[in-house]
Design a protein around this motif. Sequence first.
Motif, PDB file in Angstrom:
ATOM      1  N   VAL A  41     -35.809   2.121   8.145  1.00  0.00           N
ATOM      2  CA  VAL A  41     -35.490   1.310   8.852  1.00  0.00           C
ATOM      3  C   VAL A  41     -35.899  -0.313   8.874  1.00  0.00           C
ATOM      4  O   VAL A  41     -37.509   0.825   9.667  1.00  0.00           O
ATOM      5  N   ILE A  42     -35.769  -1.550   8.942  1.00  0.00           N
ATOM      6  CA  ILE A  42     -36.993  -2.240   8.978  1.00  0.00           C
ATOM      7  C   ILE A  42     -36.772  -2.957   9.482  1.00  0.00           C
ATOM      8  O   ILE A  42     -35.579  -3.593  10.023  1.00  0.00           O
TER       9      ILE A  42
ATOM     10  N   VAL B 177     -26.004   5.846   8.878  1.00  0.00           N
ATOM     11  CA  VAL B 177     -26.481   4.429   9.288  1.00  0.00           C
ATOM     12  C   VAL B 177     -24.950   3.981  10.098  1.00  0.00           C
ATOM     13  O   VAL B 177     -25.176   3.430  10.811  1.00  0.00           O
ATOM     14  N   ASN B 178     -23.838   4.865  10.043  1.00  0.00           N
ATOM     15  CA  ASN B 178     -22.687   4.129  10.515  1.00  0.00           C
ATOM     16  C   ASN B 178     -23.155   4.327  12.396  1.00  0.00           C
ATOM     17  O   ASN B 178     -22.425   4.106  12.739  1.00  0.00           O
ATOM     18  N   ALA B 179     -23.523   5.813  12.386  1.00  0.00           N
ATOM     19  CA  ALA B 179     -23.895   6.603  13.835  1.00  0.00           C
ATOM     20  C   ALA B 179     -25.033   5.585  14.441  1.00  0.00           C
ATOM     21  O   ALA B 179     -25.206   6.164  15.617  1.00  0.00           O
ATOM     22  N   LEU B 180     -25.678   4.851  14.158  1.00  0.00           N
ATOM     23  CA  LEU B 180     -27.296   4.538  14.060  1.00  0.00           C
ATOM     24  C   LEU B 180     -26.883   3.665  15.941  1.00  0.00           C
ATOM     25  O   LEU B 180     -25.452   2.915  15.594  1.00  0.00           O
ATOM     26  N   ARG B 181     -27.304   3.353  16.350  1.00  0.00           N
ATOM     27  CA  ARG B 181     -26.708   2.404  17.319  1.00  0.00           C
ATOM     28  C   ARG B 181     -27.109   0.750  17.180  1.00  0.00           C
ATOM     29  O   ARG B 181     -27.466  -0.046  18.058  1.00  0.00           O
ATOM     30  N   GLY B 182     -28.329   0.597  16.401  1.00  0.00           N
ATOM     31  CA  GLY B 182     -28.614  -0.233  15.852  1.00  0.00           C
ATOM     32  C   GLY B 182     -30.355  -0.125  15.386  1.00  0.00           C
ATOM     33  O   GLY B 182     -30.376   0.749  14.405  1.00  0.00           O
ATOM     34  N   ALA B 183     -31.053  -1.337  15.916  1.00  0.00           N
ATOM     35  CA  ALA B 183     -32.367  -1.254  15.387  1.00  0.00           C
ATOM     36  C   ALA B 183     -33.140   0.148  16.167  1.00  0.00           C
ATOM     37  O   ALA B 183     -32.940  -0.275  17.646  1.00  0.00           O
ATOM     38  N   PRO B 184     -33.992   0.659  16.363  1.00  0.00           N
ATOM     39  CA  PRO B 184     -34.402   1.620  16.438  1.00  0.00           C
ATOM     40  C   PRO B 184     -36.590   1.457  17.786  1.00  0.00           C
ATOM     41  O   PRO B 184     -35.733   1.150  18.928  1.00  0.00           O
TER      42      PRO B 184
ATOM     43  N   THR C 232     -41.391   0.553  11.058  1.00  0.00           N
ATOM     44  CA  THR C 232     -40.553   0.754  10.292  1.00  0.00           C
ATOM     45  C   THR C 232     -40.586   2.664  10.525  1.00  0.00           C
ATOM     46  O   THR C 232     -41.444   2.795  11.269  1.00  0.00           O
ATOM     47  N   THR C 233     -38.953   2.899  10.161  1.00  0.00           N
ATOM     48  CA  THR C 233     -38.232   3.684  11.061  1.00  0.00           C
ATOM     49  C   THR C 233     -37.811   4.853   9.777  1.00  0.00           C
ATOM     50  O   THR C 233     -36.423   4.505   9.184  1.00  0.00           O
ATOM     51  N   LEU C 234     -38.521   6.426   9.399  1.00  0.00           N
ATOM     52  CA  LEU C 234     -37.550   7.023   9.152  1.00  0.00           C
ATOM     53  C   LEU C 234     -36.494   7.687   9.658  1.00  0.00           C
ATOM     54  O   LEU C 234     -36.523   8.128  10.339  1.00  0.00           O
TER      55      LEU C 234
END
Length: 579
Positions: A509-510, A165-172, A524-526
Amino acid sequence: MPRTRSVATALDRRSFLAAAGALSASTGIGLAIGLDGGGHEAQAARPAQPLTRANSRPAPAPPLAPYKRGTTLDAVAAPGTGRGYRRLGSGAAWPRVTRGEMAGARKGREARRRTLAAFVQFTDLHIVDTQHPNRYEFLRTETASAWRPQEALSVQGAVSLVERVNALRGAPATGAPLGFVMTTGDNTDNNARCELDWFLKALSGGTIVPNSGDPRHYEGVQDSGLPLFWHPEGELRDADRKAGFPRIEGFLDAAIGAVRSPGLNVPWYSTVGNHDSLPGGCFANDGWFHEFSVGDRKLMELDRGQAARFWQAIRAGDDPKGAYFKDLIRTHRSRLRRITPDRGRAPFTRAEYLTAHLDPVHTGPGPVGHGYTQANLAASTQYYTFEIADDVLGISLDTTNSAGHYEGSLGTAQWNWLERTLEQADKDGRYAIVFSHHTSTSMRNTRPDPARPREARHGGQELVGLLKRHPRVLAWVNGHSHRNKVRPRGTFWEITTASHIDYPQLARVIEIADNQDGTLSLFTTLIESVAPHRTSFEDLTQTGLASLYRELSFNSPGRKPELLGEGYDRNTELLLPKR
């Protein structure tokens, strides 16, 4: 008219919370219930570190554009060919499926849409004390869920999910900032104080030693000499070794070694599950379970016939007070193994659960209490509301029943509170997202709650009816079943996500977007943990163990492929009419 929160507003609020939040979590629930980081009695409580910018973990700047990297839209762990134990590698991505059962997809919506909110759901982390006396691993002959080969690595796996989660750039799907993480229950496995401490440190940051009892070595079933369980070290040809499970010298020492969690870099909220409230996830708590949990005896084996009868009673909900379990312990005293006692294994009470969340050392990026407040503590309740966005309300429910049994329901007091909350949201023109642990089909436990014996209990189908009467409810987000499942419920979507203890070990991710054409989209993205899909058996680092956690779960006997769900249960765009 509802107000749409701008991306700039979300960024400002998120940056403020991140800067205000992160504390050193080198102590933990010990400040609340007298334990040190390993689950042992604390010698002296250390004061909380003050809130300072130096302790914050700023989130990476979002790109404000859709992306796939780091999600299952890009790649998914997949097995190689062959039989027996199979190594994992990177496999084909899962595409996004558009679902229009309740509203049609209109062309050009991608260019028009505005994001209302984006967040991440964790569920069923099942942080496990694998050496705890009050586990029924001896039921492995009847159900694979009684003991899993990967369980000793639950902390490493959870921390790796935090790192993802910390590495995600935002919502996909939209590129919007991630507002928060919600964990929808079964945060712990056995309602143990030490597990609660490990869970809170995993999400808010700190050093975790996932060991209880003897601080020098492991004392659980994987060093018991019983062929029912995988022994990663030594020469024993147990059932799992015969099936191809590897020999990994040093595994047990590594599994109980220190784990460092950076903590989430976004705010997080907590919803309670049956494993967080009931010993074993299904027994009403009482003094007997407290004494047995902190004691020096553990049952590790049982005759198959007795195991079958015990498992049947659990599945049917016929033993909510654990009478059968207590009788097994009394009648099999000669078969109990000696272990090192530890008061950190005691069941935590509802008040202790709330107090631990409210403890400043666990604030991390916030908010204080992670949804729970002093009002919850005073009233002994575990349900609350919080602001997702200016025009989106979050509602966290407590669907556990302290009478016992793993299925859930709502008491009348909470039901009436929920009705009032939804009515007020309608008046305010706000959308609502409902969070709970149990699903609509697993809320059938209507036994009277001993804490509120005069209250009626309300089941899942009744709750579906209530939510449908309030069409501004967009989704009911839950877990419990360990399975990916997304279903239309007339006016809202029920979104159920797989666990992080059983394969496929996912979070979701929602995103909520207004398409500006009379429709809303829920994306929704897993996501998997950040651990690589493939590792070496010699890599006993924290990251290597997190990778092995996933691979062991794939190879676990009794693994259920249906937990993956179908393609339309994974990465989706869920359409709704705008009301």
